[in-house]
Design a protein around this motif. Structure first.
Motif, short mmCIF file in Angstrom:
data_model
loop_
_atom_site.label_atom_id
_atom_site.label_comp_id
_atom_site.label_asym_id
_atom_site.label_seq_id
_atom_site.Cartn_x
_atom_site.Cartn_y
_atom_site.Cartn_z
N ASN A 195 13.59 11.86 -35.11
CA ASN A 195 13.63 12.01 -33.73
C ASN A 195 12.38 12.84 -33.32
OD1 ASN A 195 16.67 10.95 -33.76
ND2 ASN A 195 15.26 9.68 -32.50
N ALA A 196 11.08 12.82 -33.62
CA ALA A 196 10.24 13.94 -33.23
C ALA A 196 10.17 13.89 -31.80
CB ALA A 196 9.10 13.53 -33.80
N PRO A 238 15.26 2.71 -35.78
CA PRO A 238 16.30 3.65 -35.39
C PRO A 238 16.24 5.06 -35.83
CG PRO A 238 17.25 1.37 -36.12
CD PRO A 238 15.71 1.46 -36.38
N GLY A 239 16.57 5.97 -34.96
CA GLY A 239 16.26 7.45 -35.38
C GLY A 239 14.65 7.74 -35.63
N LYS A 240 13.73 7.10 -34.81
CA LYS A 240 12.47 7.34 -35.07
C LYS A 240 11.86 7.37 -33.67
CE LYS A 240 8.31 6.34 -37.75
NZ LYS A 240 7.16 5.72 -36.86
N ALA A 285 13.00 12.58 -23.95
CA ALA A 285 13.81 11.56 -23.19
C ALA A 285 13.33 11.66 -21.89
CB ALA A 285 15.16 11.46 -23.50
N ASP A 286 13.14 12.94 -21.13
CA ASP A 286 12.86 13.12 -19.83
C ASP A 286 11.72 12.66 -19.26
OD1 ASP A 286 15.34 14.45 -19.72
OD2 ASP A 286 14.35 16.60 -19.82
N GLN A 293 17.15 6.42 -27.12
CA GLN A 293 17.60 7.79 -26.42
C GLN A 293 18.47 7.52 -25.24
OE1 GLN A 293 14.56 10.92 -27.01
NE2 GLN A 293 13.08 9.17 -27.01
N LEU A 294 18.49 6.53 -24.47
CA LEU A 294 18.49 6.35 -23.10
C LEU A 294 20.17 5.34 -23.13
CD1 LEU A 294 15.34 6.34 -21.19
CD2 LEU A 294 16.94 8.45 -21.97
#
Length: 368
Positions: A209-210, A232-234, A239-240, A265-266
């Motif tokens: 999650n860069a 997943p996880g990438k 997120a904003d 992420q949401l």
């Protein structure tokens, strides 16, 4: 005999057309297939994850033809002198189940990803976009640059990669193409690269999650082409950015993007629009010049179907370049499969009763 396109085959096809024309033609095929979205049997790809990467199968069918792609993603491979992504695919006839084409898709995936990126940007980016930040200058970057230069008229690319040698490689390759009006600017950070950009493409490879882009980097009217967050996880975007009141998020196939895209992420009820809805007019893409559009691209099986169908058509148009592989038995009696292995009548079996089999190879399969 099944038609076959290997590395030499894709080099010949793209070399004959030129990469820009190939990408534009492929984008037209992808758009045509997305416009008949309802014809396709759709599912999220099947993925097997390990601590170092992922191996995936991506199937789809429109009821006439079926395709699948085998693809891996191993970000640490480059340290071993190996590609991060490799792939091959099959196009088959639904009526008989027989494969029509076995093709490499490593190079073709890079071409189709660039075609899809540029196609989405044609519908989502501001028409006057001329400057693009290209963050992540690895194996996919040249294809993205060619597609956006040719299809959207991008004239200035602002380049950044944590590996400066990757940026040097990209710049050399683009300069060697002699693309008209092209300007390249090497940047020292992602923040510098996005300054003044109309379009921002992120195509990084780390399986984590860069946060490549942060909210303060985003200006009104930008189009974000988020390519690297594809499992997943990438992810690549804070997120904003997705939550901005002036942002619109477009995905390929929502059930898959919920698992693999930036929107992982949401919350599950976060509103997104599928690209097919934009093409059909059921939903708008960009509604105002100041709107921020985000193409949350993970790659969908329909695009590989389009690529395989396109390659099959181009291969058939080039009679001299056609190659085949004896993947499926050709029998006089389809009920006598064992007859392939049985010794010819009157000839002795091999030593210890073993069957002697001579394999047929096409011209490109003979050892040198």
């Amino acid at each position: 005999m099944v038609e076959y396109i290997g590395i030499a085959g894709i080099q010949r096809i793209v070399g004959r057309m030129g990469p820009a024309a190939f990408i534009e033609g492929l984008a037209a095929e992808i758009e045509a297939d997305y416009r008949r979205w309802g014809d396709f049997d759709k599912s999220a790809r099947h993925a097997i994850h390990s601590p170092v990467g992922v191996i995936e199968l991506m199937p789809t069918s429109d009821g006439q033809m079926y395709s699948f792609k085998y693809v891996n993603g191993h970000p640490k491979n480059t340290a071993l002198g190996l590609l991060t992504v490799t792939a091959f695919g099959v196009l088959a006839d639904v009526e008989t189940g027989y494969p029509l084409l076995l093709s490499e898709l490593t190079v073709s995936t890079a071409l189709r990803t660039a075609a899809m990126s540029a196609l989405a940007a044609k519908w989502l980016a501001r028409p006057d976009s001329r400057v693009m930040a290209l963050i992540g200058n690895g194996a996919q970057s040249e294809f993205q640059a060619i597609a956006f230069h040719h299809m959207l008229g991008i004239r200035e690319f602002r380049l950044y990669d944590v590996d400066s040698q990757a940026t040097d490689k990209l710049a050399r390759n683009l300069e060697a193409l002699g693309l008209p009006g092209l300007q390249l600017k090497r940047c020292r950070s992602a923040a510098e690269a996005v300054q003044g950009a109309d379009i921002v493409t992120t195509v990084t490879a780390d399986k984590r999650n860069a946060i490549i882009l942060t909210p303060e980097m985003i200006a009104p009217g930008m189009h974000l082409n988020a390519v690297g967050g594809d499992c997943p996880g990438k992810t690549e975007l804070h997120a904003d950015i997705l939550r901005r009141a002036d942002a619109r998020v477009i995905v390929e196939y929502e059930p898959q993007s919920r698992i693999e895209g930036e929107i992982q992420q949401l919350p599950a009820d976060f509103a997104v629009t599928e690209f097919a809805q934009v093409l059909s007019g059921a939903a708008s893409g960009r509604s105002a010049p100041a709107e921020v559009t985000i193409f949350d691209s993970v790659g969908f099986a329909l695009e590989d179907y389009s690529a395989l169908r396109y390659l099959h058509k181009l291969q058939q148009e080039d009679a001299q370049g056609q190659q085949h592989i004896d993947l499926i038995p050709d029998l006089d009696n389809p009920k006598n499969l064992f007859g392939l292995l049985a010794p010819a009548q009157g000839s002795p079996a091999g030593q210890n009763g073993a069957v002697s089999i001579q394999l047929e190879m096409t011209h490109d399969e003979h050892p040198a």
